[in-house]
Design a protein around this motif. Structure first.
Motif, mmCIF file in Angstrom:
data_model
loop_
_atom_site.group_PDB
_atom_site.id
_atom_site.type_symbol
_atom_site.label_atom_id
_atom_site.label_comp_id
_atom_site.label_asym_id
_atom_site.label_seq_id
_atom_site.Cartn_x
_atom_site.Cartn_y
_atom_site.Cartn_z
ATOM 1 N N SER A 3 0.695 -1.276 0.043
ATOM 2 C CA SER A 3 0.431 0.246 0.080
ATOM 3 C C SER A 3 1.545 0.630 -0.101
ATOM 4 C CB SER A 3 -0.911 -0.128 1.025
ATOM 5 O OG SER A 3 -1.374 1.464 1.136
ATOM 6 N N PRO A 4 1.653 1.570 -1.239
ATOM 7 C CA PRO A 4 2.631 2.498 -1.114
ATOM 8 C C PRO A 4 1.747 3.756 -1.102
ATOM 9 C CG PRO A 4 2.884 1.557 -3.346
ATOM 10 C CD PRO A 4 1.875 0.662 -2.048
ATOM 11 N N HIS A 5 0.065 4.015 -1.312
ATOM 12 C CA HIS A 5 0.230 5.017 -1.477
ATOM 13 C C HIS A 5 -0.767 5.356 -0.107
ATOM 14 C CE1 HIS A 5 2.047 5.964 -5.616
ATOM 15 N NE2 HIS A 5 1.262 4.651 -5.746
ATOM 16 N N ALA A 6 -1.027 4.493 0.365
ATOM 17 C CA ALA A 6 -1.986 5.261 1.070
ATOM 18 C C ALA A 6 -1.803 4.352 2.869
ATOM 19 C CB ALA A 6 -3.237 3.783 0.754
ATOM 20 N N ASP A 7 -1.092 5.392 3.911
ATOM 21 C CA ASP A 7 -0.263 5.049 5.132
ATOM 22 C C ASP A 7 -1.457 5.063 5.909
ATOM 23 O OD1 ASP A 7 2.530 7.062 7.047
ATOM 24 O OD2 ASP A 7 1.552 4.575 6.917
ATOM 25 N N TYR A 8 -2.636 3.657 6.314
ATOM 26 C CA TYR A 8 -3.512 3.839 7.233
ATOM 27 C C TYR A 8 -3.631 2.050 7.706
ATOM 28 C CZ TYR A 8 -6.776 2.597 3.753
ATOM 29 O OH TYR A 8 -7.751 2.765 2.302
ATOM 30 N N ALA A 9 -4.169 2.331 8.932
ATOM 31 C CA ALA A 9 -4.210 0.403 9.115
ATOM 32 C C ALA A 9 -5.145 0.180 8.663
ATOM 33 C CB ALA A 9 -4.005 0.759 11.004
ATOM 34 N N GLN A 10 -5.628 -1.100 8.180
ATOM 35 C CA GLN A 10 -6.145 -1.788 8.053
ATOM 36 C C GLN A 10 -6.962 -3.123 8.872
ATOM 37 O OE1 GLN A 10 -8.425 -1.374 6.027
ATOM 38 N NE2 GLN A 10 -8.080 -0.823 3.699
ATOM 39 N N SER A 11 -8.634 -3.339 8.955
ATOM 40 C CA SER A 11 -8.518 -4.419 9.727
ATOM 41 C C SER A 11 -9.247 -5.401 8.520
ATOM 42 C CB SER A 11 -9.545 -3.560 10.547
ATOM 43 O OG SER A 11 -10.785 -3.541 10.074
ATOM 44 N N LEU A 12 -9.046 -5.236 7.552
ATOM 45 C CA LEU A 12 -10.024 -6.043 6.852
ATOM 46 C C LEU A 12 -9.236 -7.120 6.900
ATOM 47 C CD1 LEU A 12 -12.276 -3.461 5.589
ATOM 48 C CD2 LEU A 12 -13.113 -5.418 6.655
ATOM 49 N N ASP A 13 -9.742 -8.034 6.596
ATOM 50 C CA ASP A 13 -8.621 -9.434 6.088
ATOM 51 C C ASP A 13 -8.713 -9.730 4.606
ATOM 52 O OD1 ASP A 13 -9.799 -12.234 6.428
ATOM 53 O OD2 ASP A 13 -10.558 -10.269 5.628
ATOM 54 N N TYR A 14 -8.889 -9.238 3.821
ATOM 55 C CA TYR A 14 -9.528 -9.350 2.138
ATOM 56 C C TYR A 14 -8.243 -8.243 1.600
ATOM 57 C CZ TYR A 14 -12.684 -6.422 1.933
ATOM 58 O OH TYR A 14 -13.297 -5.096 2.615
ATOM 59 N N VAL A 15 -7.997 -7.492 3.218
ATOM 60 C CA VAL A 15 -7.034 -6.007 1.765
ATOM 61 C C VAL A 15 -5.524 -6.723 1.843
ATOM 62 C CG1 VAL A 15 -8.542 -4.394 2.504
ATOM 63 C CG2 VAL A 15 -6.690 -4.835 3.302
ATOM 64 N N TYR A 16 -5.388 -7.517 2.535
ATOM 65 C CA TYR A 16 -3.758 -8.532 2.638
ATOM 66 C C TYR A 16 -3.902 -9.403 2.029
ATOM 67 C CZ TYR A 16 -3.657 -5.769 7.246
ATOM 68 O OH TYR A 16 -4.310 -4.653 8.372
ATOM 69 N N ASP A 17 -2.614 -8.862 1.127
ATOM 70 C CA ASP A 17 -1.871 -9.886 0.259
ATOM 71 C C ASP A 17 -0.778 -10.774 0.384
ATOM 72 O OD1 ASP A 17 -1.215 -6.431 -0.677
ATOM 73 O OD2 ASP A 17 -2.657 -7.589 -2.112
ATOM 74 N N TYR A 18 -0.745 -10.995 1.354
ATOM 75 C CA TYR A 18 1.168 -11.940 1.707
ATOM 76 C C TYR A 18 0.601 -12.027 3.155
ATOM 77 C CZ TYR A 18 2.612 -9.631 -2.430
ATOM 78 O OH TYR A 18 2.686 -9.286 -3.719
ATOM 79 N N TRP A 19 0.460 -13.600 3.363
ATOM 80 C CA TRP A 19 0.361 -14.200 5.323
ATOM 81 C C TRP A 19 1.338 -14.588 5.333
ATOM 82 C CZ3 TRP A 19 -4.211 -13.278 7.815
ATOM 83 C CH2 TRP A 19 -5.539 -11.804 7.256
ATOM 84 N N GLY A 20 1.734 -15.044 6.892
ATOM 85 C CA GLY A 20 2.735 -15.708 7.142
ATOM 86 C C GLY A 20 2.070 -16.860 7.380
ATOM 87 N N GLN A 21 2.635 -17.868 8.232
ATOM 88 C CA GLN A 21 2.322 -19.500 8.052
ATOM 89 C C GLN A 21 1.884 -19.288 9.412
ATOM 90 O OE1 GLN A 21 5.192 -18.569 8.986
ATOM 91 N NE2 GLN A 21 6.064 -19.573 10.384
ATOM 92 N N GLY A 22 1.686 -18.805 10.712
ATOM 93 C CA GLY A 22 1.711 -19.020 11.678
ATOM 94 C C GLY A 22 2.458 -18.975 12.804
ATOM 95 N N THR A 23 2.105 -18.779 14.272
ATOM 96 C CA THR A 23 2.652 -18.542 14.982
ATOM 97 C C THR A 23 1.846 -19.604 16.510
ATOM 98 O OG1 THR A 23 4.689 -18.402 16.716
ATOM 99 C CG2 THR A 23 3.106 -16.773 16.128
ATOM 100 N N GLN A 24 2.093 -20.675 16.899
ATOM 101 C CA GLN A 24 1.237 -20.776 17.978
ATOM 102 C C GLN A 24 1.224 -20.409 19.396
ATOM 103 O OE1 GLN A 24 -2.160 -22.863 17.984
ATOM 104 N NE2 GLN A 24 -2.302 -22.525 19.852
ATOM 105 N N VAL A 25 -0.012 -19.291 19.890
ATOM 106 C CA VAL A 25 0.125 -19.032 21.379
ATOM 107 C C VAL A 25 -1.180 -19.637 22.395
ATOM 108 C CG1 VAL A 25 -0.270 -16.539 22.627
ATOM 109 C CG2 VAL A 25 0.682 -16.755 20.658
ATOM 110 N N THR A 26 -0.282 -19.844 22.882
ATOM 111 C CA THR A 26 -1.359 -21.117 24.038
ATOM 112 C C THR A 26 -0.772 -19.967 25.138
ATOM 113 O OG1 THR A 26 -0.675 -22.994 22.960
ATOM 114 C CG2 THR A 26 -1.817 -22.890 24.846
ATOM 115 N N VAL A 27 -1.938 -20.442 25.788
ATOM 116 C CA VAL A 27 -2.028 -19.308 27.070
ATOM 117 C C VAL A 27 -2.830 -20.317 28.543
ATOM 118 C CG1 VAL A 27 -2.943 -17.172 28.857
ATOM 119 C CG2 VAL A 27 -2.269 -17.026 26.471
ATOM 120 N N SER A 28 -2.424 -21.025 28.993
ATOM 121 C CA SER A 28 -2.563 -22.232 30.445
ATOM 122 C C SER A 28 -3.636 -20.534 31.432
ATOM 123 C CB SER A 28 -1.745 -22.563 30.898
ATOM 124 O OG SER A 28 -0.593 -21.115 31.420
ATOM 125 N N SER A 29 -4.498 -21.359 31.988
ATOM 126 C CA SER A 29 -5.413 -20.762 33.250
ATOM 127 C C SER A 29 -4.270 -21.344 34.395
ATOM 128 C CB SER A 29 -6.768 -21.418 33.055
ATOM 129 O OG SER A 29 -6.822 -22.496 33.107
#
Length: 127
Positions: A101-127
């Motif tokens: 997004s070189p011409h639009a400098d603002y944060a985005q919450s909609l997932d469909y605008v994102y072009d690239y994704w990582g593989q993910g990292t697991q976060v587990t919170v125990s009670s």
């Protein structure tokens, strides 16, 4: 070729903290809006936080506001998610995403605008 590699996930007790990192390569990082999303078992992927390419604009899901902080280091091509006061409800696979997004400098919450994704990292919170 754009690559996003997350790290920093793990197991933590409720009330604890973790910092996730996402290293980007392949495109000009300073033209990428970056976001974090998460997906818990049996649930849809949800937005967590986003940061504009300048870092001037950030946006958070209500569920993490005040507990999580997104930041970026354009010199290191890395975006971070500092998570504190973690609860078991934060347990999920966390994904880093990038929006060219070189011409639009603002944060985005909609997932469909994102072009690239990582593989993910697991976060587990125990009670």
């Amino acid at each position: 070729q754009m690559q996003l590699v997350e790290s920093g996930g793990g197991l933590v007790q409720a009330g604890g903290s973790l910092r996730l990192s996402c290293a980007a390569s392949g495109l000009t990082f300073s033209s990428l809006v970056m976001g974090w999303f998460r997906q818990a078992p049996g649930k849809k992927r949800e937005f967590v936080a986003s940061i504009s390419w300048s870092g001037d604009s950030t946006y958070y899901a209500d569920s993490v506001k005040g507990r999580f902080t997104i930041s970026r280091d354009n010199a290191k091509n890395t975006v971070y998610l500092q998570m504190s006061s973690l609860s078991p409800e934060d347990t999920a696979v966390y994904y880093c995403a990038a929006d060219w997004s070189p011409h639009a400098d603002y944060a985005q919450s909609l997932d469909y605008v994102y072009d690239y994704w990582g593989q993910g990292t697991q976060v587990t919170v125990s009670s």
